[in-house]
Design a protein around this motif. Structure first.
Motif, PDB file in Angstrom:
ATOM      1  N   SER A 134      53.711  36.628  34.838  1.00 26.82           N
ATOM      2  CA  SER A 134      54.541  37.240  35.876  1.00 26.82           C
ATOM      3  C   SER A 134      53.714  38.328  36.575  1.00 26.82           C
ATOM      4  CB  SER A 134      55.813  37.833  35.257  1.00 26.82           C
ATOM      5  OG  SER A 134      55.476  38.896  34.396  1.00 26.82           O
ATOM      6  N   PRO A 135      54.087  38.703  37.789  1.00 25.43           N
ATOM      7  CA  PRO A 135      53.303  39.682  38.552  1.00 25.43           C
ATOM      8  C   PRO A 135      53.103  41.013  37.833  1.00 25.43           C
ATOM      9  CG  PRO A 135      54.903  38.632  39.982  1.00 25.43           C
ATOM     10  CD  PRO A 135      55.203  38.172  38.583  1.00 25.43           C
ATOM     11  N   GLY A 136      54.047  41.415  37.011  1.00 25.09           N
ATOM     12  CA  GLY A 136      53.906  42.671  36.278  1.00 25.09           C
ATOM     13  C   GLY A 136      52.875  42.609  35.167  1.00 25.09           C
ATOM     14  N   GLU A 137      52.379  41.426  34.869  1.00 19.45           N
ATOM     15  CA  GLU A 137      51.422  41.246  33.775  1.00 19.45           C
ATOM     16  C   GLU A 137      50.015  40.888  34.263  1.00 19.45           C
ATOM     17  OE1 GLU A 137      53.846  39.531  30.087  1.00 19.45           O
ATOM     18  OE2 GLU A 137      54.028  38.261  31.867  1.00 19.45           O
ATOM     19  N   VAL A 138      49.687  41.327  35.482  1.00 20.19           N
ATOM     20  CA  VAL A 138      48.374  41.007  36.043  1.00 20.19           C
ATOM     21  C   VAL A 138      47.246  41.568  35.177  1.00 20.19           C
ATOM     22  CG1 VAL A 138      48.255  43.001  37.621  1.00 20.19           C
ATOM     23  CG2 VAL A 138      47.007  40.895  38.156  1.00 20.19           C
ATOM     24  N   ASP A 139      47.444  42.751  34.606  1.00 19.12           N
ATOM     25  CA  ASP A 139      46.418  43.330  33.730  1.00 19.12           C
ATOM     26  C   ASP A 139      46.256  42.503  32.450  1.00 19.12           C
ATOM     27  OD1 ASP A 139      45.888  45.362  35.524  1.00 19.12           O
ATOM     28  OD2 ASP A 139      47.278  46.774  34.569  1.00 19.12           O
TER      29      ASP A 139
END
Length: 171
Positions: A134-139
């Motif tokens: 998901s976008p919040g998990e790019v890191d």
């Protein structure tokens, strides 16, 4: 007339990544470039892996050993010719079994890739790695991909393969 086509695993992973992106997720694809792949397969490691991982024994194991051994090579330049040496590594070029033996040789690498939640796809020496979050998990995705490439490079070194950084791409 309706044309029915099937997707290869590579295309299926690519389509899955596109669907993830269309759904608002992020995706990464790593194309791992290898150097002299079929020339560097270590016979001892392959034979051990065939026995330990795949249970190849009995008459089959000596057959594989005889298939891999007995190849020689020399270098010729003009009228000069080097001495003939026996090959201790590599699978026969152009053979039907060559790509299959390489995939069996690298089965531990696929487990390593999966251990970080990424998906491997191998076809002969063409190795691809996919992941989506998901976008919040790019890191998280970034660190998984970085760890994966580093771990695969280490695994390759310990198995006499060479990851070619110039041929490796991350998208």
């Amino acid at each position: 007339m309706l044309e029915v086509r099937t997707l290869s695993n590579s295309n299926l992973n690519f389509v899955t990544s596109l669907l993830a992106i269309d759904g608002g997720d992020i995706a990464a694809s790593v194309l791992l470039g290898l150097s002299a792949t079929f020339d560097t397969v270590d016979h001892k490691i392959l034979l051990q892996r065939l026995h330990t991982t795949f249970g190849v024994s009995g008459v089959a194991h000596p057959w594989f050993k005889s298939y891999l051994t007995g190849y020689t090579q020399h270098v010729r330049r003009g009228l000069n010719k080097s001495s003939i040496v026996s090959l201790l590594c590599g699978v026969p070029q152009g053979s039907v079994l060559g790509p299959e033996m390489f995939v069996l040789y690298t089965v531990d690498m696929t487990a390593l890739i999966k251990s970080r939640g990424l998906l491997p796809h191998l076809y002969a020496d063409d190795t691809q790695v996919y992941g989506e979050y998901s976008p919040g998990e790019v890191d998280t995705l970034s660190s998984q991909v970085t760890w994966c490439i580093s771990s695969v490079a280490d695994w390759m070194k310990s198995n006499r393969l060479q990851l070619n950084a110039d041929k490796t791409e991350v998208m």
